[in-house]
Design a protein around this motif. Structure first.
Motif, PDB file in Angstrom:
ATOM      1  N   ARG A  30      44.913  12.273  13.961  1.00  9.96           N
ATOM      2  CA  ARG A  30      44.730  11.556  15.223  1.00  9.96           C
ATOM      3  C   ARG A  30      44.874  10.051  15.029  1.00  9.96           C
ATOM      4  O   ARG A  30      45.268   9.331  15.940  1.00  9.96           O
ATOM      5  CB  ARG A  30      43.351  11.891  15.827  1.00  9.96           C
ATOM      6  CG  ARG A  30      43.280  13.265  16.436  1.00  9.96           C
ATOM      7  CD  ARG A  30      41.861  13.632  16.785  1.00  9.96           C
ATOM      8  NE  ARG A  30      41.056  13.878  15.588  1.00  9.96           N
ATOM      9  CZ  ARG A  30      39.759  14.179  15.584  1.00  9.96           C
ATOM     10  NH1 ARG A  30      39.117  14.242  16.735  1.00  9.96           N
ATOM     11  NH2 ARG A  30      39.111  14.405  14.466  1.00  9.96           N
ATOM     12  N   ASP A  47      30.774  11.773   6.248  1.00  9.72           N
ATOM     13  CA  ASP A  47      32.207  11.537   6.452  1.00  9.72           C
ATOM     14  C   ASP A  47      32.620  10.232   5.768  1.00  9.72           C
ATOM     15  O   ASP A  47      32.024   9.179   6.050  1.00  9.72           O
ATOM     16  CB  ASP A  47      32.523  11.371   7.950  1.00  9.72           C
ATOM     17  CG  ASP A  47      32.246  12.614   8.759  1.00  9.72           C
ATOM     18  OD1 ASP A  47      32.268  13.713   8.179  1.00  9.72           O
ATOM     19  OD2 ASP A  47      32.030  12.481   9.984  1.00  9.72           O
ATOM     20  N   ALA A  92      26.558  14.133  17.710  1.00  9.30           N
ATOM     21  CA  ALA A  92      26.141  14.287  16.306  1.00  9.30           C
ATOM     22  C   ALA A  92      26.891  13.308  15.414  1.00  9.30           C
ATOM     23  O   ALA A  92      28.077  13.053  15.597  1.00  9.30           O
ATOM     24  CB  ALA A  92      26.423  15.711  15.848  1.00  9.30           C
ATOM     25  N   LYS A 110      32.621   6.821  13.719  1.00 16.91           N
ATOM     26  CA  LYS A 110      33.573   7.602  12.915  1.00 16.91           C
ATOM     27  C   LYS A 110      34.967   7.104  13.270  1.00 16.91           C
ATOM     28  O   LYS A 110      35.364   7.142  14.441  1.00 16.91           O
ATOM     29  CB  LYS A 110      33.486   9.100  13.194  1.00 16.91           C
ATOM     30  CG  LYS A 110      34.542   9.868  12.355  1.00 16.91           C
ATOM     31  CD  LYS A 110      34.242  11.349  12.281  1.00 16.91           C
ATOM     32  CE  LYS A 110      34.584  12.060  13.557  1.00 16.91           C
ATOM     33  NZ  LYS A 110      36.048  12.122  13.827  1.00 16.91           N
TER      34      LYS A 110
END
Ligand SMILES: Nc1ccn([C@@H]2O[C@H](COP(=O)(O)OP(=O)(O)OP(=O)(O)O)[C@@H](O)[C@H]2O)c(=O)n1
Ligand SMILES: C[C@](O)(CO)[C@H](O)COP(=O)(O)O
Length: 384
Positions: free
Chosen positions: A15, A106, A160, A207
């Motif tokens: 993405r 992450d 989340a 993120k």
């Protein structure tokens, strides 16, 4: 081992786009994954850090994370995030002493808010899983074919984030039992009927998913950095039989500057300004004139080193300004080339670099043409 952390870095960033997966892109001079790891380790609670990445990225991951406490060799990830986490968990399970608790984070989240890890670990005393989450603030719509079909009540809905914390045995069992895909690890514990606690998330725990996220994180980090300014000053004597190198550019002139290296006063003053801003001594400390290997050295290497020190400290150069002090040669015709050369050596946009010159109205050693002086100022933005 009490607490292990998996750093998830096996995604391709489809993405986000581009050749380089987003977790390896530079963020203020350091790879995103390095920021993620440092902020995860900042509370000093993690005993082992296990990166999970595509096998071909292992050298890049090792270089990006070099020197971090508890760093283990990377584990090969899978085609989905769930498979990658499973691979990391199985590697931990195969260790001589598997951990009691595991954090999963992450690599694409470069900013773990301070206190998050401590709050997760405290919550794991009461529940087998805990995650940071933000309450949904916008009104939610379900749409089909570009048309709203329902307004979804947002009460009790959360976004989340990671790091997510788990009792290791519970997460391993949930992964081994999982049949369906899941976009986070808490979902697998939920499916296994285990309790997952919420702790407060943060809007700063972004993120990086799309290119605009990287710019957002960059401005968040810039706002936290502290400006530090240093100054530098240098003089070299003009002599016959030497090339004249100023700010990395060789200038046609009958005389050149004498010195142990190529005697580029502009670069030397700028290096001292940068080392001063970093409070890391001066050029003589990093490149002693007593060492033969710097004899006639190209001063470009010194400036590259100063720039590397800024990056190593997690900083960014905000501005560099060099003033050359001499009657001759005239600097103005060369100033643009000097700016471009300094900017290239510093790895910074040319707009942040200035080169100018002045005379001393014929007074002193510079006025008499016996030597050239340079003074410089540099401002560096550094983490607190
Ligand atoms: N097979 C995968 C997929 C994702 N991740 C990691 O999981 C984190 C969150 O995933 P996401 O943001 O979706 O990353 P990508 O999968 O790289 O992005 P995209 O879905 O756009 O391809 C990232 O740090 C990513 O590297 C992983 O370790 N293994
Ligand atoms: C794990 C995660 O970051 C929690 O928000 C997220 O679920 C990853 O999802 P993605 O679809 O792989 O980006």
């Amino acid at each position: 081992m009490e607490i292990a952390a998996l750093l998830m870095a096996a995604g391709r960033g489809s993405r986000f786009g581009g050749e380089t997966p987003k977790q390896f892109l530079p963020l203020l001079g350091l790879p995103v994954i390095r920021w993620a790891a440092e902020s995860l380790l900042a509370e000093g609670r993690v005993d082992a850090l296990l990166p999970v990445c595509a096998p071909e990225e292992a050298p890049r991951v090792a270089a990006a994370l070099e020197g971090l406490p508890g760093l283990r060799p990377p584990v090969a990830g899978g085609a989905t995030r769930r498979e990658s986490v499973r691979a990391g968990l199985e590697a931990l399970a195969a260790a001589a002493a598997p951990p009691r608790l595991v954090l999963v984070h992450d690599a694409a989240r470069p900013f773990v808010p301070p206190g998050t890890v401590g709050r997760l670990l405290a919550a794991l005393e009461r529940a087998p899983g805990a995650i940071p989450a933000q309450p949904v603030a916008d009104t939610l719509k379900r749409a089909e074919g570009g048309r709203i079909v329902a307004t979804v009540p947002r009460e009790g809905l959360y976004r989340a984030q990671t790091p997510q914390g788990f009792r290791f045995a519970a997460l391993l069992a949930a992964h081994r039992a999982a049949r369906d895909e899941a976009t986070d690890d808490a979902a697998l514990l939920e499916a296994a009927g285990e309790a997952v606690a919420l702790i407060p998330g943060a809007e700063t725990n972004v993120k990086i998913t799309f290119p605009e996220d990287l710019a957002r994180v960059e401005s968040l980090l810039l706002a936290r950095l502290i400006p530090r300014t240093g100054t530098g000053f240098d003089v070299h004597r003009l002599v016959e039989g030497r090339p004249l190198v100023l700010c990395g550019v060789t200038i046609p002139f009958p005389l050149g500057l004498a010195g142990h290296s190529d005697a580029d006063v502009g670069i030397h003053a700028l290096c001292d300004a940068i080392y001063g801003a970093l409070a890391e001594g001066d050029i003589g400390r990093h490149f002693p004139p007593s060492e033969a290997r710097w004899k006639d050295a190209d001063s470009a290497a010194f400036l590259r080193h100063a720039a590397a020190r800024i990056a190593a400290r997690g900083g960014v150069l905000a501005s560099a300004d060099v003033t050359l002090i001499c009657e001759r040669p005239k600097i103005a015709p060369h100033a643009a080339a000097m700016r471009a050369r300094l900017a290239a050596l510093l790895g910074t946009p040319v707009e942040r670099v200035s080169v100018k010159a002045t005379t001393t109205e014929g007074l002193g050693f510079a006025g008499r043409g016996e030597g050239i002086a340079a003074q410089a100022a540099a401002t560096v933005l550094l983490p607190p």
